[in-house]
Design an enzyme around this catalytic site. Structure first.
Site, PDB file in Angstrom:
ATOM      1  N   TYR A   4      -8.287  16.049  -3.392  1.00  0.00           N
ATOM      2  CA  TYR A   4      -8.933  15.981  -4.708  1.00  0.00           C
ATOM      3  C   TYR A   4      -9.659  17.279  -5.041  1.00  0.00           C
ATOM      4  CZ  TYR A   4      -7.983  11.206  -6.200  1.00  0.00           C
ATOM      5  OH  TYR A   4      -7.360  10.070  -6.670  1.00  0.00           O
ATOM      6  N   GLU A  39      -1.756   9.477  -0.937  1.00  0.00           N
ATOM      7  CA  GLU A  39      -2.333  10.076  -2.145  1.00  0.00           C
ATOM      8  C   GLU A  39      -1.250  10.307  -3.195  1.00  0.00           C
ATOM      9  OE1 GLU A  39      -5.376  10.574  -3.093  1.00  0.00           O
ATOM     10  OE2 GLU A  39      -6.366   9.996  -1.242  1.00  0.00           O
ATOM     11  N   CYS A  58      -8.546  12.285   0.962  1.00  0.00           N
ATOM     12  CA  CYS A  58      -9.196  11.888  -0.291  1.00  0.00           C
ATOM     13  C   CYS A  58     -10.290  12.874  -0.690  1.00  0.00           C
ATOM     14  CB  CYS A  58      -9.752  10.470  -0.165  1.00  0.00           C
ATOM     15  SG  CYS A  58     -10.294   9.772  -1.737  1.00  0.00           S
ATOM     16  N   TYR A  82     -13.898  16.819 -10.086  1.00  0.00           N
ATOM     17  CA  TYR A  82     -13.429  17.225  -8.759  1.00  0.00           C
ATOM     18  C   TYR A  82     -13.436  18.741  -8.571  1.00  0.00           C
ATOM     19  CZ  TYR A  82     -12.440  12.352  -8.542  1.00  0.00           C
ATOM     20  OH  TYR A  82     -12.598  10.982  -8.575  1.00  0.00           O
TER      21      TYR A  82
END
Length: 219
Positions: A138, A204, A134, A162
């Site tokens: 990202y 994800e 995560c 991000y």
């Protein structure tokens, strides 16, 4: 470095993530608003449990600096993302409270259940492997999409968050920790960390795919 071993295990997964129509639709502006709203609502649910997972990592951390690192990420980074989600919901004429009242859907429930089971039941290193995608995916996605950005201001805002240096710096710190921890692990321990890392990387992809499909409970 351990990070290289980890990333090589998900090369194909990351390629599928970048090629997914959800992310392609972010950059060209064609992503349906309903798909992005679905993502925002489910990500709000996800982040509450991700914050808990980071807090457990902080509790199991091997030194004071790492305790502070994960405690800070659980509080600060998650709060920043939740604020962003509140902005997005407002743009759709809704609110964060309304999003909180919507159901947690299958892929979100599966991902967070796996995440929490791993950080509670496994070692600190196993928990780190589970929470790392995560952060890292990202960051890589933000970097990859920034050049194109998006004609849609909401999607451009998401991308820039991000790709931002503050977020990238946070991720670099976690990767440095990953290399340090990895150097001390046995072959069996490394294999467990890699397994968790690959599994949550798959989640994800599934998370974005669920938003693209506007996933719902079938019964």
């Amino acid at each position: 470095m351990f990070r290289d071993e980890l990333w090589s295990a998900i090369d194909e997964i990351y390629a599928e993530i970048l090629a997914h129509p959800f992310l392609q639709g972010l950059t060209d502006g064609s992503l349906p608003a309903e798909a992005f709203r679905h993502y925002v609502v489910q990500d709000s649910h996800y982040l509450r449990d991700y914050a808990r997972a980071l807090a457990v990592c902080a509790a199991k951390a091997p030194d004071d600096d790492t305790v502070r690192q994960f405690a800070s990420d659980a509080a600060g980074a998650i709060a920043a993302e939740q604020a962003m989600h509140a902005e997005f919901m407002a743009a759709y004429g809704s609110s964060a409270d309304e999003a909180a009242g919507e159901p947690v859907l299958p892929s979100t429930r599966a991902y967070t259940s796996y995440l929490l089971a791993t950080v509670y039941g496994g070692s600190f290193a196993e928990g780190l492997g589970a929470v790392l995608p995560c952060y890292w995916i990202y960051a890589r996605v933000g970097e990859a999409l920034l050049e194109k950005s998006s004609p849609d201001p909401l999607y451009a805002r998401w991308i820039s968050t991000y790709a931002d240096e503050e977020f990238q710096s946070t991720v670099r710190a976690v990767l440095e920790l990953t290399d340090r921890i990895g150097a001390e692990l046995s072959a069996v321990e490394r294999a467990k960390v890699i397994e968790h890392f690959v599994t949550t990387s798959r989640y994800e992809w599934m998370f974005w795919d669920a938003a693209w499909r506007r996933e719902a409970w079938p019964v």
